[in-house]
Design a protein around this motif. Structure first.
Motif, mmCIF file in Angstrom:
data_model
loop_
_atom_site.group_PDB
_atom_site.id
_atom_site.type_symbol
_atom_site.label_atom_id
_atom_site.label_comp_id
_atom_site.label_asym_id
_atom_site.label_seq_id
_atom_site.Cartn_x
_atom_site.Cartn_y
_atom_site.Cartn_z
ATOM 1 N N ILE A 104 0.848 -1.187 0.000
ATOM 2 C CA ILE A 104 0.000 0.000 0.000
ATOM 3 C C ILE A 104 0.888 1.243 0.000
ATOM 4 N N LYS A 105 0.648 2.134 -0.970
ATOM 5 C CA LYS A 105 1.399 3.382 -1.060
ATOM 6 C C LYS A 105 0.424 4.547 -1.219
ATOM 7 N N GLN A 106 0.860 5.699 -0.726
ATOM 8 C CA GLN A 106 0.021 6.883 -0.771
ATOM 9 C C GLN A 106 0.714 8.013 -1.524
ATOM 10 N N TYR A 107 -0.099 8.805 -2.220
ATOM 11 C CA TYR A 107 0.401 9.892 -3.056
ATOM 12 C C TYR A 107 -0.479 11.121 -2.839
ATOM 13 N N MET A 108 0.112 12.309 -2.953
ATOM 14 C CA MET A 108 -0.622 13.537 -2.696
ATOM 15 C C MET A 108 -0.152 14.630 -3.642
ATOM 16 N N ILE A 109 -1.113 15.292 -4.314
ATOM 17 C CA ILE A 109 -0.766 16.420 -5.163
ATOM 18 C C ILE A 109 -1.375 17.699 -4.601
ATOM 19 N N PRO A 110 -0.700 18.832 -4.784
ATOM 20 C CA PRO A 110 -1.303 20.108 -4.405
ATOM 21 C C PRO A 110 -2.335 20.524 -5.437
ATOM 22 N N LEU A 111 -3.344 21.248 -5.002
ATOM 23 C CA LEU A 111 -4.378 21.771 -5.899
ATOM 24 C C LEU A 111 -4.298 23.294 -5.906
ATOM 25 N N GLU A 112 -3.839 23.831 -7.008
ATOM 26 C CA GLU A 112 -3.757 25.275 -7.176
ATOM 27 C C GLU A 112 -4.225 25.627 -8.582
ATOM 28 N N PRO A 113 -5.409 26.210 -8.754
ATOM 29 C CA PRO A 113 -6.269 26.743 -7.691
ATOM 30 C C PRO A 113 -6.968 25.647 -6.904
ATOM 31 N N PRO A 114 -7.413 25.953 -5.692
ATOM 32 C CA PRO A 114 -8.103 24.954 -4.869
ATOM 33 C C PRO A 114 -9.441 24.548 -5.481
ATOM 34 N N PHE A 115 -9.926 23.388 -5.042
ATOM 35 C CA PHE A 115 -11.231 22.881 -5.459
ATOM 36 C C PHE A 115 -12.243 23.189 -4.360
ATOM 37 N N HIS A 116 -13.272 23.976 -4.692
ATOM 38 C CA HIS A 116 -14.288 24.388 -3.723
ATOM 39 C C HIS A 116 -15.451 23.388 -3.753
ATOM 40 N N ALA A 117 -15.266 22.228 -3.164
ATOM 41 C CA ALA A 117 -16.322 21.216 -3.169
ATOM 42 C C ALA A 117 -17.541 21.715 -2.390
ATOM 43 N N SER A 118 -18.725 21.476 -2.934
ATOM 44 C CA SER A 118 -19.948 21.975 -2.308
ATOM 45 C C SER A 118 -20.181 21.380 -0.928
ATOM 46 N N TRP A 119 -19.610 20.221 -0.656
ATOM 47 C CA TRP A 119 -19.839 19.540 0.611
ATOM 48 C C TRP A 119 -18.771 19.869 1.658
ATOM 49 N N ASP A 120 -17.803 20.718 1.326
ATOM 50 C CA ASP A 120 -16.727 21.081 2.250
ATOM 51 C C ASP A 120 -16.857 22.529 2.702
ATOM 52 N N PRO A 121 -16.492 22.825 3.961
ATOM 53 C CA PRO A 121 -16.565 24.210 4.428
ATOM 54 C C PRO A 121 -15.405 25.069 3.936
ATOM 55 N N THR A 122 -14.282 24.457 3.601
ATOM 56 C CA THR A 122 -13.113 25.187 3.103
ATOM 57 C C THR A 122 -12.628 24.527 1.815
ATOM 58 N N PRO A 123 -11.989 25.285 0.940
ATOM 59 C CA PRO A 123 -11.500 24.723 -0.325
ATOM 60 C C PRO A 123 -10.455 23.631 -0.104
ATOM 61 N N ARG A 124 -10.466 22.648 -0.989
ATOM 62 C CA ARG A 124 -9.475 21.576 -0.933
ATOM 63 C C ARG A 124 -8.205 22.017 -1.651
ATOM 64 N N LYS A 125 -7.088 22.009 -0.921
ATOM 65 C CA LYS A 125 -5.819 22.459 -1.475
ATOM 66 C C LYS A 125 -4.886 21.304 -1.822
ATOM 67 N N LYS A 126 -5.349 20.068 -1.602
ATOM 68 C CA LYS A 126 -4.550 18.903 -1.966
ATOM 69 C C LYS A 126 -5.490 17.735 -2.228
ATOM 70 N N PHE A 127 -4.968 16.751 -2.947
ATOM 71 C CA PHE A 127 -5.771 15.578 -3.294
ATOM 72 C C PHE A 127 -4.895 14.338 -3.208
ATOM 73 N N GLY A 128 -5.359 13.345 -2.460
ATOM 74 C CA GLY A 128 -4.568 12.150 -2.233
ATOM 75 C C GLY A 128 -5.129 10.912 -2.911
ATOM 76 N N THR A 129 -4.244 9.981 -3.212
ATOM 77 C CA THR A 129 -4.615 8.693 -3.777
ATOM 78 C C THR A 129 -3.838 7.595 -3.050
ATOM 79 N N THR A 130 -4.535 6.565 -2.616
ATOM 80 C CA THR A 130 -3.910 5.383 -2.018
ATOM 81 C C THR A 130 -3.962 4.242 -3.027
ATOM 82 N N LEU A 131 -2.810 3.661 -3.340
ATOM 83 C CA LEU A 131 -2.750 2.540 -4.268
ATOM 84 C C LEU A 131 -2.518 1.244 -3.508
#
Length: 377
Positions: free
Chosen positions: A8-35
């Protein structure tokens, strides 16, 4: 063939510009993937993803030395782990990828091979003004999309309805429109009141007049009787089930007549092994099956293979809300970024397994250096 190790390995990218998901109170500035990598004594590796695999540590011995094709056995163990410790369904996806690679077949053909393509709907995630959403909808038409989904999450749903009205004025009948009310489940910080049946009814009647295809998650995901009552009162289709975690939830929804459209996500609950049974059940009752697919690029592909393999629903969810949510972000660990063709369809290849290749440069650049390896090699 035997399973020799699970990595199991994990990866994370920065999000610029951030993603303003409707279900989140603050913008998402990173996105992770677990393989999840399932290695075998024949040198074939299956890869899955879509959830964090929390709770898997300490259970690897239940799979090491086993035949990866014993998929019903493995699914039962993953279900047991889910009950006690947490969701580990990406392991099921990795096993299907492995079986496809061993047989030289794409997973959708192993699951029934109904079609290699399906019409995508652009599934948006942000709350934006009616004018901006209408502009983005017009761009969808130009890109070839035939359908889109609009997220609700304003405190006053009349504001959300204005967005749908603006989109309908802008695109006419060039796009089918779906709506996600986001009332089915809550993020940890969300303490706002959810809709009741009367509120859901009022919104549904407004959306009927706008020709909306379905209203998704208008009530809490456990309110089987409320959804059934709503479904009997309105002409619009009622959709849901994306975060229901147990197979018996879907049995009860089916028994109560709660939904027209069933949307369990193989990456988040049940895996391909369990969810294909739910798909068969609801389709035999004349309902639509089209899974939720908002995890990451590999979780998306796993749901797409299941839909192409056996679904009779005319639509499949394509998470897409540029400029902040794009295939380049969703599929960042993959060499090929998945996009629709000129006819608005997602088309699967005949590549074995789930049909993707990892991007070594992105893996090297964004790996979180705390991999877990369980096994004999």
């Amino acid at each position: 063939m035997k399973i020799t190790s699970i990595e199991i390995k994990q990866y994370m990218i920065p999000l610029e510009p951030p993603f303003h998901a409707s279900w989140d109170p603050t913008p998402r500035k990173k996105f992770g993937t677990t393989l999840v990598y399932v290695h075998t004594d024949e040198g074939i590796t299956g890869i899955g993803s879509g959830d964090l695999m929390t709770g898997f540590a300490g259970h690897e011995h239940l799979f090491i030395g086993q035949d990866p094709f014993a998929i019903e056995r493995h699914a039962q163990i993953i279900d047991n782990i889910d009950f006690h410790y947490g969701r580990c369904w990406p392991l099921d996806l990795a096993l299907w990828d492995l079986m496809g690679k061993k047989t030289g077949m794409p997973v959708y053909k192993l699951l029934g091979g109904r079609s290699d393509r399906i019409t995508a709907y652009a599934s948006t995630g942000e709350l934006v003004s009616p004018e901006v959403r209408a502009e983005r909808a017009e761009a969808f038409v130009e890109q070839g999309f035939k359908a889109m989904k609009i997220r609700f999450h304003h405190k006053d749903p009349r504001q959300d309805i204005k967005v749908v009205e603006a989109v309908r004025r802008a695109v006419g009948d060039k796009l089918d429109i779906m709506v996600d009310a986001n009332q089915g489940w809550k993020m940890p910080w969300d303490v706002e009141r959810t809709w009741d049946v009367k509120m859901a009814y009022q919104v549904a009647k407004e959306l009927e007049q706008l020709g909306v295809v379905w209203l998704e998650e208008p009530l809490p995901s456990h309110d089987f009787t409320g959804m059934a009552a709503l479904r009997q009162k309105v002409g619009i289709r009622i959709a849901g089930g994306e975060m229901n975690r147990e197979w018996h939830d879907f049995r009860e929804m089916y028994r109560h007549g709660s939904l027209d459209v069933y949307q369990p996500d193989v990456a988040l609950t049940g895996g391909i092994t369990q969810i294909r049974k739910i798909a068969d059940m609801v389709q035999m009752g004349g309902h639509w099956f089209t899974p939720h697919s908002w995890s990451n690029g590999i979780g998306f592909l796993a749901n797409l293979h299941l839909s192409c393999g056996l679904s009779t629903c005319p639509y499949f969810e394509f998470p897409f809300d540029p400029p902040t949510w794009t295939p380049e972000r969703r599929d960042f660990v993959q060499q090929e970024k998945v996009m629709i063709d000129r006819d608005g369809c997602l088309v699967l290849s005949d590549k074995p397994g789930l049909g993707f290749e990892l991007d070594p440069e992105m893996l090297e650049k964004y790996e979180i250096k705390n991999a877990y390896i369980w096994g004999t090699d």
